[in-house]
Design an enzyme around this catalytic site. Structure first.
Site, mmCIF file in Angstrom:
data_model
loop_
_atom_site.group_PDB
_atom_site.id
_atom_site.type_symbol
_atom_site.label_atom_id
_atom_site.label_comp_id
_atom_site.label_asym_id
_atom_site.label_seq_id
_atom_site.Cartn_x
_atom_site.Cartn_y
_atom_site.Cartn_z
ATOM 1 N N GLY A 1 -3.106 10.350 -3.453
ATOM 2 C CA GLY A 1 -4.257 9.960 -2.647
ATOM 3 C C GLY A 1 -4.358 8.452 -2.645
ATOM 4 N N LYS B 1 3.201 -0.178 -1.811
ATOM 5 C CA LYS B 1 3.560 -1.191 -2.815
ATOM 6 C C LYS B 1 2.296 -1.856 -3.368
ATOM 7 C CE LYS B 1 6.076 -3.115 0.389
ATOM 8 N NZ LYS B 1 6.029 -2.061 1.415
ATOM 9 N N ASP C 1 0.448 14.127 -1.607
ATOM 10 C CA ASP C 1 -0.646 14.966 -1.091
ATOM 11 C C ASP C 1 -0.528 15.232 0.408
ATOM 12 O OD1 ASP C 1 -1.263 12.037 -1.321
ATOM 13 O OD2 ASP C 1 -2.859 12.612 0.062
ATOM 14 N N LYS D 1 2.061 9.395 -1.771
ATOM 15 C CA LYS D 1 1.620 10.211 -0.637
ATOM 16 C C LYS D 1 2.138 11.656 -0.692
ATOM 17 C CE LYS D 1 0.201 7.706 2.906
ATOM 18 N NZ LYS D 1 -0.008 6.782 4.022
ATOM 19 N N GLY E 1 1.874 9.261 -6.385
ATOM 20 C CA GLY E 1 0.626 9.019 -5.665
ATOM 21 C C GLY E 1 0.134 10.314 -5.051
ATOM 22 N N ARG F 1 -0.497 -0.027 14.764
ATOM 23 C CA ARG F 1 0.428 0.804 15.552
ATOM 24 C C ARG F 1 0.693 2.142 14.859
ATOM 25 N NH1 ARG F 1 5.680 -2.775 16.268
ATOM 26 N NH2 ARG F 1 5.099 -3.393 14.157
ATOM 27 N N PRO F 2 0.823 3.253 15.637
ATOM 28 C CA PRO F 2 1.198 4.517 14.988
ATOM 29 C C PRO F 2 2.578 4.381 14.362
ATOM 30 C CG PRO F 2 1.084 4.768 17.407
ATOM 31 C CD PRO F 2 0.658 3.366 17.087
ATOM 32 N N HIS G 1 -0.823 -4.762 2.638
ATOM 33 C CA HIS G 1 -0.807 -3.967 1.400
ATOM 34 C C HIS G 1 -2.231 -3.510 1.086
ATOM 35 C CE1 HIS G 1 3.152 -6.002 -0.128
ATOM 36 N NE2 HIS G 1 3.271 -5.465 1.073
ATOM 37 N N ARG H 1 16.526 -25.479 9.265
ATOM 38 C CA ARG H 1 16.064 -26.722 8.613
ATOM 39 C C ARG H 1 15.143 -27.550 9.505
ATOM 40 N NH1 ARG H 1 22.177 -27.423 7.249
ATOM 41 N NH2 ARG H 1 22.078 -26.423 9.280
ATOM 42 N N GLY I 1 9.126 0.327 4.695
ATOM 43 C CA GLY I 1 7.836 -0.361 4.553
ATOM 44 C C GLY I 1 6.668 0.592 4.415
HETATM 45 P P1 GDP Z 1 2.357 -1.157 1.443
HETATM 46 O O1 GDP Z 1 2.573 -2.053 2.601
HETATM 47 O O2 GDP Z 1 3.640 -0.641 0.865
HETATM 48 O O3 GDP Z 1 1.473 -1.749 0.371
HETATM 49 O O4 GDP Z 1 1.576 0.157 1.993
HETATM 50 P P2 GDP Z 1 0.363 0.169 3.049
HETATM 51 O O5 GDP Z 1 -0.875 -0.244 2.350
HETATM 52 O O6 GDP Z 1 0.721 -0.542 4.303
HETATM 53 O O7 GDP Z 1 0.329 1.704 3.431
HETATM 54 C C1 GDP Z 1 0.069 2.706 2.490
HETATM 55 C C2 GDP Z 1 -1.152 3.511 2.962
HETATM 56 O O8 GDP Z 1 -1.219 4.737 2.281
HETATM 57 C C3 GDP Z 1 -2.475 2.818 2.688
HETATM 58 O O9 GDP Z 1 -3.391 3.171 3.690
HETATM 59 C C4 GDP Z 1 -2.890 3.391 1.350
HETATM 60 O O10 GDP Z 1 -4.294 3.373 1.125
HETATM 61 C C5 GDP Z 1 -2.404 4.810 1.480
HETATM 62 N N1 GDP Z 1 -1.970 5.440 0.230
HETATM 63 C C6 GDP Z 1 -1.401 4.853 -0.851
HETATM 64 N N2 GDP Z 1 -1.011 5.786 -1.743
HETATM 65 C C7 GDP Z 1 -1.355 6.976 -1.228
HETATM 66 C C8 GDP Z 1 -1.194 8.334 -1.682
HETATM 67 O O11 GDP Z 1 -0.623 8.603 -2.733
HETATM 68 N N3 GDP Z 1 -1.695 9.306 -0.855
HETATM 69 C C9 GDP Z 1 -2.300 9.023 0.335
HETATM 70 N N4 GDP Z 1 -2.742 10.033 1.080
HETATM 71 N N5 GDP Z 1 -2.451 7.773 0.789
HETATM 72 C C10 GDP Z 1 -1.970 6.766 0.023
HETATM 73 P P1 IMO Z 2 4.741 -4.019 4.309
HETATM 74 O O1 IMO Z 2 4.900 -5.109 3.280
HETATM 75 C C1 IMO Z 2 6.325 -1.886 7.769
HETATM 76 C C2 IMO Z 2 8.805 -4.192 10.546
HETATM 77 C C3 IMO Z 2 8.188 -4.320 11.927
HETATM 78 C C4 IMO Z 2 9.447 -4.358 12.766
HETATM 79 C C5 IMO Z 2 10.412 -5.178 11.904
HETATM 80 C C6 IMO Z 2 10.470 -6.648 12.272
HETATM 81 O O2 IMO Z 2 3.331 -3.766 4.685
HETATM 82 O O3 IMO Z 2 5.504 -2.793 3.923
HETATM 83 P P2 IMO Z 2 8.785 -8.664 11.868
HETATM 84 O O4 IMO Z 2 7.378 -8.869 12.321
HETATM 85 O O5 IMO Z 2 8.954 -8.690 10.391
HETATM 86 O O6 IMO Z 2 9.758 -9.571 12.569
HETATM 87 O O7 IMO Z 2 9.152 -7.172 12.372
HETATM 88 O O8 IMO Z 2 9.929 -5.052 10.579
HETATM 89 N N1 IMO Z 2 7.927 -4.632 9.432
HETATM 90 C C7 IMO Z 2 7.242 -3.799 8.659
HETATM 91 N N2 IMO Z 2 7.092 -2.450 8.719
HETATM 92 N N3 IMO Z 2 5.735 -2.591 6.775
HETATM 93 C C8 IMO Z 2 5.895 -3.928 6.676
HETATM 94 O O9 IMO Z 2 5.409 -4.645 5.631
HETATM 95 C C9 IMO Z 2 6.639 -4.597 7.665
HETATM 96 N N4 IMO Z 2 6.964 -5.894 7.886
HETATM 97 C C10 IMO Z 2 7.764 -5.899 8.956
HETATM 98 O O10 IMO Z 2 7.380 -3.213 12.227
HETATM 99 O O11 IMO Z 2 9.998 -3.068 12.897
HETATM 100 MG MG MG Z 3 2.047 -2.164 4.630
#
Ligand code: GDP
Ligand code: IMO
Ligand code: MG
Length: 429
Positions: free
Chosen positions: A414, A16, A332, A330, A412, A302-303, A41, A142, A12
């Site tokens: 940045g 995306k 970079d 990422k 990517g 969360r970290p 996202h 269901r 995750g």
């Molecule tokens: P998703 O759930 O797959 O859409 O990804 P998230 O948005 O949860 O997490 C991706 C994070 O990385 C976001 O904070 C983006 O702004 C950041 N990000 C995306 N592409 C890049 C990249 O190429 N470099 C860096 N440094 N950050 C990026």
């Molecule tokens: P995006 O689309 C990262 C993880 C949760 C947990 C497990 C189950 O942003 O990539 P849930 O709440 O789905 O029952 O949690 O799945 N998890 C994700 N981790 N990105 C996500 O979505 C996630 N959606 C669920 O952290 O480990």
């Molecule tokens: Mg995400």
């Protein structure tokens, strides 16, 4: 005409949202097929940061239809808030449609999620506590309430009368919680239905019409293949199938209608929540990746756990999903490292194994076999074309491509919209 699926190839948060934004410029439709507000996202345009939980990132592209598909579980209040916030920021949401078959996350689902997590104690999954698991359990059982039910009072009464007595029995006897009031829920959810009604449609019909008309369609998958309920690190997974096959189902698209499957990978790995993670770094390098990558959950803050790129897991998910193209994001974040490792094999009890293991504890014992590559120690964030990429960064990407097994087309460097390079130009429209 093309149907391009975007999925996460790791655990995750691979970006995306950003990849969807990158290829949606000429798209006619973007569909969010699965998951709920467990997803976050991010799209960054200049100083504007958008964090989508339910709405497809294509909403930022004028003229692009956006669909929340049947496979999504929707908490209506959160969706209304997300739409209102986008509108307040000047984004036109009139082209957002919602499947009448999408299941509803009711207020007891997050509560149940919390209570179930507490009961798991040290074996907790680390869910997002958004009610995702309990909502999909009710769907499979269901017992679910669906978007169409919110628009039909007698259907809603029937669904609630079926579900709530059973929920109340569990809440009061097992968890010592007060019972839920059916009439309150009825009033509240009928009001949500009224508000969302103009957007609620037979989404699969709209999607199939678009395919028939030769439109350019993107399916913006949520979660990721290693969180898949069948092929992920069960039970430390989400409750759906975020695979290419799973997102077809959620979007209302047949497998033979798909043109491309893009899998998004970070140049390293992260995961949120519990579960085995062979390449996890619990040292200073792991902290550095977290800090430089700002690895904190988009939905929960969360970290994120951090680690080296896992080539075995990546190859596994690439094959299982029939991936045609890879995007690596990422890069970079690795800019300052002198050496970078890639996991190219797994060892289990003295033997080599080819794939993630079915039993979580067994997978937890797997040792990563690494290859070490030199870092580039140069800034890639300002690169505007692949030609400008440092030599060692190219070597790293070449090696990842060989390990993953499909062409790496996008990179990517940045978070911003323009910080995306084409390594091999592909027309996804
Ligand atoms: P998703 O759930 O797959 O859409 O990804 P998230 O948005 O949860 O997490 C991706 C994070 O990385 C976001 O904070 C983006 O702004 C950041 N990000 C995306 N592409 C890049 C990249 O190429 N470099 C860096 N440094 N950050 C990026
Ligand atoms: P995006 O689309 C990262 C993880 C949760 C947990 C497990 C189950 O942003 O990539 P849930 O709440 O789905 O029952 O949690 O799945 N998890 C994700 N981790 N990105 C996500 O979505 C996630 N959606 C669920 O952290 O480990
Ligand atoms: Mg995400």
């Amino acid at each position: 005409m093309s149907v391009t699926i975007i999925i996460g190839g790791q655990w995750g948060d691979e970006a995306k949202g950003k990849i969807t934004d990158a290829i949606s410029e000429h798209a006619d439709m973007v569909i969010r097929p699965n998951g709920s507000t467990n997803a976050g996202h991010t799209v960054q345009i200049g100083d504007d940061v958008f964090k989508f939980h339910l709405v497809p990132a294509g909403i930022l592209r004028p003229g692009c239809d956006c669909v929340i598909g049947a496979g999504v579980a929707i908490p209506p209040a959160d969706l209304i808030q997300e739409i209102d916030e986008l509108q307040a920021r000047g984004i036109d949401t009139s082209r957002l449609y919602i499947s009448d078959r999408a299941n509803i996350i009711m207020p007891f689902h997050p509560l149940q999620d919390q209570l179930e997590e507490a009961q798991r104690g040290s074996h907790n999954i680390g869910t997002t506590l958004r009610g995702n698991g309990p909502a999909y359990a009710d769907k499979a059982g269901r017992r679910g309430v669906r978007m169409a039910d919110l628009l039909d009072e007698s259907a809603l009464v029937e669904r609630l009368n079926l579900t709530i007595p059973e929920k109340n029995a569990t809440l009061t006897t097992l968890y010592n919680q007060p019972p839920l009031d059916i009439s309150e829920l009825l009033e509240q959810f009928a009001a949500y239905g009224e508000k969302l009604a103009p957007r609620v449609i037979q989404a699969e019909v709209l999607v199939q019409d678009a395919i028939e008309a030769g439109k350019s369609i993107i399916v913006e998958g949520a979660q990721a293949a290693m969180l898949d309920i069948d092929y992920g690190t069960y039970p430390y997974v989400t409750s759906t199938s975020p695979t290419a096959a799973g997102v077809c189902q959620g979007a209302g698209i047949g497998p033979t209608q798909v043109t491309n499957v893009i899998s998004v990978y970070k140049a390293y790995t992260t995961r949120v929540g519990g579960g085995p993670y062979p390449t996890e770094l619990l040292d200073e390098t792991g902290d550095l990746l977290r800090k430089r990558g700002v690895e904190y959950g988009t939905s929960t803050g969360r970290p994120r756990r951090t680690g080296w790129f896992d080539g075995v897991a990546a190859r596994y998910t690439t094959r299982l999903n029939g991936v045609t193209h890879a995007a690596i994001t990422k890069i970079d974040v690795l800019d300052t490292l002198a050496e970078i490792k890639i996991c190219v094999g797994y060892e289990l009890d003295g033997h080599t194994v080819r794939a993630p293991q079915a039993v979580a504890d067994v997978y937890g014992r797997v040792k990563a076999i690494y290859e070490t590559l030199p870092g580039w120690q140069e800034d890639t964030t300002t690169c505007t074309s692949y030609d400008e990429f440092p030599t060692n960064a190219r070597r790293y990407i070449d090696r990842l491509e060989a390990v993953i097994g499909v062409p790496v087309v996008m990179l990517g460097v940045g978070p911003a919209r323009e910080q995306l390079l084409w390594r091999k130009q592909v027309d996804f429209s």
